[in-house]
Design a protein around this motif. Structure first.
Motif, PDB file in Angstrom:
ATOM      1  N   VAL A 172       0.852  -1.181   0.000  1.00  0.00           N
ATOM      2  CA  VAL A 172       0.000   0.000   0.000  1.00  0.00           C
ATOM      3  C   VAL A 172       0.891   1.236   0.000  1.00  0.00           C
ATOM      4  O   VAL A 172       1.738   1.407   0.888  1.00  0.00           O
ATOM      5  CB  VAL A 172      -0.925   0.040   1.231  1.00  0.00           C
TER       6      VAL A 172
ATOM      7  N   ASP B 164      -1.622   4.548  -4.343  1.00  0.00           N
ATOM      8  CA  ASP B 164      -3.013   4.099  -4.188  1.00  0.00           C
ATOM      9  C   ASP B 164      -3.923   5.252  -3.807  1.00  0.00           C
ATOM     10  O   ASP B 164      -5.120   5.241  -4.124  1.00  0.00           O
ATOM     11  CB  ASP B 164      -3.100   3.018  -3.100  1.00  0.00           C
TER      12      ASP B 164
ATOM     13  N   VAL C 205      -6.458   8.415  -9.939  1.00  0.00           N
ATOM     14  CA  VAL C 205      -5.919   8.103  -8.612  1.00  0.00           C
ATOM     15  C   VAL C 205      -6.794   8.792  -7.564  1.00  0.00           C
ATOM     16  O   VAL C 205      -7.140   9.971  -7.704  1.00  0.00           O
ATOM     17  CB  VAL C 205      -4.461   8.583  -8.485  1.00  0.00           C
TER      18      VAL C 205
ATOM     19  N   VAL D 225      -9.875   2.185  -1.709  1.00  0.00           N
ATOM     20  CA  VAL D 225      -8.783   1.247  -2.003  1.00  0.00           C
ATOM     21  C   VAL D 225      -9.330  -0.172  -2.006  1.00  0.00           C
ATOM     22  O   VAL D 225     -10.425  -0.435  -1.490  1.00  0.00           O
ATOM     23  CB  VAL D 225      -7.618   1.379  -0.992  1.00  0.00           C
TER      24      VAL D 225
ATOM     25  N   LYS E 244      -6.157  -4.268   0.611  1.00  0.00           N
ATOM     26  CA  LYS E 244      -5.272  -3.171   1.007  1.00  0.00           C
ATOM     27  C   LYS E 244      -5.837  -2.425   2.215  1.00  0.00           C
ATOM     28  O   LYS E 244      -5.094  -2.047   3.132  1.00  0.00           O
ATOM     29  CB  LYS E 244      -5.053  -2.211  -0.159  1.00  0.00           C
TER      30      LYS E 244
END
Length: 460
Positions: A142, A222, A248, A322, A326
């Motif tokens: 992560v 992430d 993102v 996410v 994760k």
């Protein structure tokens, strides 16, 4: 304590098993930017740090963590799968157990094909897959980017998120206006695969926005957490456009809410809410001129007093943005910042219990010991709730003190109760599930008590 032959949902554990032991201070090192993004060929070394499911089949709990690689897991599981498949007595699960497992599997984003195996009666195949996936928590990487100007609370958040205190060698120093040219990367002490990247400020005298984009590869992350003081700048707006183009996830964070409240004349609980409301109202109004950013998520938090502000909302935002694996890795690593975090940890651990219970039910049938896995899961309960830390000793009337000896006694209790009727896969599943969830319930109560102690301590 009830007899070894009876396990019910009311089963409880004795409080005087074992002794307390002050233990476990995680070691952590900052790493370079290049090291953090090395390819999967180097991730094998990280994989070897955790206790694996398949490697320890048939081995007794010794108090020493067992190691192994992911490829060894697969080889071991293939051997055991052959043993299980050769067993002519293929059992079926009760409908309520199937639905319980399906619900949790869907929530954990387990592939549909695997769930279909469970529904079609291929319990062994389902259990084998879960065994392989059990190590995912320590394998998934992560990368969280911490962006914004110096002095906006980035370092305080990085420390709070990792549970690192002043004096630790990896404590992120609080900035006082100086802008760094480098990316400072911090590993999480509980899970070195979780990396927080303190990015240099952009569009400053030391770093142009163009130079920032050349140094920071947006798609490597992430999630971006963008810290700010009062209002966004035109450069923030441009940065958001780049993030959206790269698809993102991001949000804005206004930290140091505790300082705003302390500056207010009246700091009673009712007034604290009013102060927060006024701050949010003022900032939201100032954002109106940035039309393209009106839909951006903004969270108002305090890293020193997480119970003040919107830390819960921020954690829920991360959960939505996410991948489930994760988020679970993050959730199980962060401190118990709020009551809601304690509850989320509990739900995640409960899901793991159900998956462990079905593996126990299947593999136990061919004579495989599961002591090491039970022990590892119990240790994880303590670790996730931070009940393995010295601070937990301050909890009055806690149900389960932490020590190697105490955990050994709980494991002995599990073995002794295992002598009851475990003839069917359904009975084995219910037995393992009941034992571990009863323990988890009581540890969750200890975790809530510790959270209350921490909140009261900060009020002093």
């Amino acid at each position: 304590m009830q007899s070894a032959n009876t396990i019910t949902n009311d089963t409880r554990f004795g409080q005087n098993c074992g002794t307390e032991n002050t233990k476990k201070v995680s070691e952590e090192k900052n790493i370079s930017e290049d090291e953090c993004f090395k390819e999967s060929s180097q991730e094998k070394d990280v994989n070897e740090t955790s206790l694996t499911i398949a490697r320890s089949y048939g081995e007794k709990a010794t108090g020493v963590s067992l190691g192994g690689t992911f490829s060894e897991d697969c080889e071991s599981l293939s051997d055991y799968d052959d043993s299980i498949s050769s067993n002519s007595n293929v059992e079926t699960l009760d409908d309520d157990i199937i639905e319980e497992l399906v619900d949790q599997a869907q929530f954990a984003n387990v592939e549909d094909e695997i769930i279909r195996k469970l529904r079609s009666g291929k319990v062994n195949s389902f259990a084998k897959t879960l065994a392989v996936q059990a190590n995912l928590l320590k394998k998934v990487k992560v990368n969280v980017a911490i962006a914004g100007e110096s002095g906006t609370g980035k370092s305080s958040f990085i420390n709070a998120f990792r549970g690192v205190e002043h004096g630790d060698e990896t404590f992120a120093k609080v900035g006082f206006g100086n802008t760094t040219m480098e990316v400072n990367i911090y590993r999480h002490p509980k899970n070195e695969q979780i990396l927080l990247h303190d990015l240099p400020g952009y569009n400053t005298t030391k770093m142009t926005f163009k130079g920032f984009l050349e140094k920071v590869i947006i798609s490597d992350f992430d999630l971006f957490l963008i810290f700010f003081r009062t209002v966004p700048t035109s450069t923030d707006k441009l940065f958001v456009a780049h993030l959206r183009h790269a698809k993102v996830q991001f949000c804005f964070i206004r930290s140091k809410i505790d300082e705003d409240i302390d500056d207010a004349l009246d700091t009673k609980e009712k007034q604290k809410r009013n102060v927060l409301f006024e701050i949010k109202k003022k900032i939201n109004q100032s954002w109106d001129k940035f039309g393209d950013m009106n839909d951006a998520n903004i969270f108002f938090i305090s890293s020193y007093e997480p119970s003040v502000g919107e830390m819960d909302n921020l954690i829920s935002f991360i959960e939505k943005k996410v991948a489930p694996a994760k988020f679970e890795a993050v959730l199980f690593s962060i401190p118990t910042l709020t009551k809601e975090v304690v509850q989320k940890k509990y739900k995640g651990l409960k899901r793991r219990v159900l998956f462990l219970a079905i593996r126990f039910a299947v593999f136990y049938s061919v004579g495989l010991s599961y002591d090491s896995q039970i022990k590892e899961e119990i240790e994880m309960f303590y670790r996730v709730f931070d009940l393995d830390k010295d601070l937990a000793k301050n909890i009055k009337n806690r149900k389960h003190p932490y020590s190697v000896e105490y955990i050994g006694n709980v494991l002995t209790d599990f073995r002794s109760r295992k002598g009851s009727d475990l003839a069917s896969v359904n009975k084995r599943y219910r037995f393992c599930k009941t034992f571990l969830i009863n323990l988890l319930n009581e540890l969750a109560e200890d975790a809530k008590a510790m959270y209350t102690y921490i909140v009261e301590y900060h009020k002093q």
